[in-house]
Every structure is written in C-alpha cells, then in structure tokens.
Scaffold this motif. Structure first.
Motif, PDB file in Angstrom:
ATOM      1  N   LEU A   1       0.114  -1.068   0.379  1.00 50.12           N
ATOM      2  CA  LEU A   1      -0.005   0.087   0.441  1.00 50.12           C
ATOM      3  C   LEU A   1       1.094   1.293  -0.150  1.00 50.12           C
ATOM      4  N   THR A   2       2.480   1.347   0.245  1.00 51.39           N
ATOM      5  CA  THR A   2       2.583   2.621   0.216  1.00 51.39           C
ATOM      6  C   THR A   2       3.509   2.509  -0.694  1.00 51.39           C
ATOM      7  N   ARG A   3       3.435   1.546  -1.731  1.00 55.64           N
ATOM      8  CA  ARG A   3       3.362   1.443  -3.688  1.00 55.64           C
ATOM      9  C   ARG A   3       3.018   1.638  -4.554  1.00 55.64           C
ATOM     10  N   ALA A   4       0.780   1.410  -3.854  1.00 52.51           N
ATOM     11  CA  ALA A   4       0.175   1.178  -4.931  1.00 52.51           C
ATOM     12  C   ALA A   4      -1.531   2.020  -3.787  1.00 52.51           C
ATOM     13  N   PRO A   5      -1.150   2.745  -3.949  1.00 49.12           N
ATOM     14  CA  PRO A   5      -2.461   3.348  -2.483  1.00 49.12           C
ATOM     15  C   PRO A   5      -3.517   3.232  -3.117  1.00 49.12           C
ATOM     16  N   ARG A   6      -4.461   2.776  -4.168  1.00 49.10           N
ATOM     17  CA  ARG A   6      -5.725   2.001  -4.701  1.00 49.10           C
ATOM     18  C   ARG A   6      -5.690   0.954  -4.251  1.00 49.10           C
ATOM     19  N   LEU A   7      -6.851   0.477  -3.313  1.00 49.92           N
ATOM     20  CA  LEU A   7      -6.729  -0.686  -2.878  1.00 49.92           C
ATOM     21  C   LEU A   7      -8.137  -1.225  -2.996  1.00 49.92           C
ATOM     22  N   LEU A   8      -8.278  -3.005  -3.743  1.00 44.09           N
ATOM     23  CA  LEU A   8      -8.143  -4.138  -4.584  1.00 44.09           C
ATOM     24  C   LEU A   8      -8.709  -5.158  -4.021  1.00 44.09           C
ATOM     25  N   ALA A   9     -10.008  -6.011  -4.238  1.00 44.84           N
ATOM     26  CA  ALA A   9     -10.207  -6.962  -3.297  1.00 44.84           C
ATOM     27  C   ALA A   9     -10.488  -7.809  -4.820  1.00 44.84           C
ATOM     28  N   ALA A  10     -10.123  -9.171  -4.636  1.00 46.11           N
ATOM     29  CA  ALA A  10     -10.593 -10.618  -5.255  1.00 46.11           C
ATOM     30  C   ALA A  10     -11.237 -10.980  -4.309  1.00 46.11           C
ATOM     31  N   ASP A  11     -13.030 -11.364  -4.706  1.00 45.16           N
ATOM     32  CA  ASP A  11     -13.454 -12.149  -4.039  1.00 45.16           C
ATOM     33  C   ASP A  11     -13.039 -12.140  -2.538  1.00 45.16           C
ATOM     34  N   GLY A  12     -12.840 -13.207  -1.518  1.00 45.34           N
ATOM     35  CA  GLY A  12     -12.177 -13.994  -0.374  1.00 45.34           C
ATOM     36  C   GLY A  12     -11.466 -12.270   0.214  1.00 45.34           C
ATOM     37  N   GLY A  13     -10.947 -11.965  -1.055  1.00 45.77           N
ATOM     38  CA  GLY A  13      -9.753 -10.847  -0.807  1.00 45.77           C
ATOM     39  C   GLY A  13     -10.293  -9.795   0.527  1.00 45.77           C
TER      40      GLY A  13
END
Length: 226
Positions: A31-43
């Motif tokens: 997250l420090t390098r890639a701040p957009r957060l997405l989840a794949a299903d159970g993530g």
C-alpha cells in the motif's frame, strides 16, 4: 465491467488483495507503493479484518463471507463466469501503472499456479502485475530488463514454456541454455551486481521481496534504487 475501473485514478498504482493468508507487513508495504486498494473475492475479508475499505471487490463471490458481502455491498462487481480466476477477473480492464498482488501465494498451490499461468497468458499486457509474499516478488519477465541488484542477490527464473534467455551479471550465465518447465529451469541463480536479462518465451522472474524497488525500476515503474 472494464468501464468501472476507468474512474480517473489511473495514475495511482493498485494493491490487489486475494483470499490466501496474508502477512500484514506485506500488505502495508504494497500500500505504500500502490495506494489504490482492490479485492479479489475473498480478499475482501482480509481487508475487512484490517479495517480497510477496498475500492472494488471483483470475482465470482464464491469465497466472500456474508459479513464482507454486507459491508461492501455497494462495491461488489460480480463476474459469475467460471472460465477465469478471480485474479484474472480483477485485472481485466484495470487502469493503473502497475498492480501489486498480495494474498495469492500462501495457501493452495493450484491457485498460485493459476496466477502464474495468467501472467503468461497476459504477456506484456498493461498493467504489469507483481505477485508478492513475505519472501518473494514475482513478475513475468519482459523481453529485456536491467536490474540494480547487489552481489549475492537471488535471481530465479521459472519457464512457463520453452524459453531462450541471455544474461549478464549472473554467477551462472544463461547464454546458450534452453529453459523448459519439463526440463532445465533457472532457479537459485545469484547476482554478481547489476543484472541484465533478455528473454524469448514466457518466463517468471523471482526475486527476494526486498528487491521489489529494483524490480519496479526495471519494469519502468519506479525510481532506480540507490
């Protein structure tokens, strides 16, 4: 579905969270390098457990807990087809400089293998995706890459088909060696300093997690490490 991701934030890199066990420091580093957060299903459940809210939850939703489905109901992007993995579904149409994928390597081997196969299937498609664990960072090897590594750094190559590679800066050069998943592979090589790799054919590059900055720089997605 692709248009859902064209939201004007394509300049920000993405952390994609999968459903495999995930060490919090790995997620924090991503997250420090890639701040957009997405989840794949159970993530999404890993996000929920850490008090994080993903921008989107993408997948066939067969691994999502009822609580995560309720909490993130307005962020669900169901893709019910079963011909691709949730990893592949989440990357489809994604607009970002690069993706750091966490929570895809530490549980079932078949899921990790499916993620590797999808990297080969995507080839050089944008955005480049890097799989992260506590120990490794893994990406599809481009036709040519320069890596600012240190002497003794691990450099492993895992062919996903017939591969021809050339190298400079490795303890055991690759010149004239044919790599193949059913034959000779290239694990546990060592850098003698800066490394250049040239590759024809689908091949994974596996480095220590600590060398993620060098990998991003080699892929043209970050500043060269000092």
């Amino acid at each position: 579905m692709p248009e859902l991701f064209m939201n004007g934030r394509g300049r920000d890199a993405v952390t994609l969270v999968g459903g495999a066990p995930l060490a919090t420091p790995v997620l924090e580093d991503a997250l420090t390098r890639a701040p957009r957060l997405l989840a794949a299903d159970g993530g999404a459940d890993a996000c929920l457990a850490r008090g994080l809210v993903p921008e989107r939850v993408v997948g066939d939703m067969d691994s999502l807990s009822p609580e995560a489905a309720r909490r993130f109901a307005d962020r669900l992007v169901p893709v019910p087809e079963q011909d691709s993995t949730d990893f592949a579904k989440a990357l489809r149409g994604l607009d970002a400089p690069f993706v750091l994928a966490v929570g895809f390597l530490a549980a079932r081997v078949d899921h990790a293998l499916a993620a590797f196969s999808h990297l080969a299937e995507r080839g050089g498609a944008a955005p480049p995706a890097i799989l992260l664990s506590e120990h490794d960072c893994i990406a599809l090897l481009p036709p040519r890459i320069d890596l600012a590594l240190q002497p003794g750094d691990r450099v492993s190559l895992w062919p996903l088909g017939p591969v021809r590679a050339r190298s400079s800066g490795l303890r055991w050069p690759l010149e004239g060696i044919a790599l193949d998943p059913a034959g000779r592979v290239g694990t546990s090589n060592r850098a003698e300093g800066a490394v250049r790799l040239e590759c024809r054919g689908p091949c994974l590059l596996i480095l220590d997690h600590a060398r993620l900055p060098a990998l991003l720089a080699g892929l043209g997605r970050g500043a060269a490490p000092g």
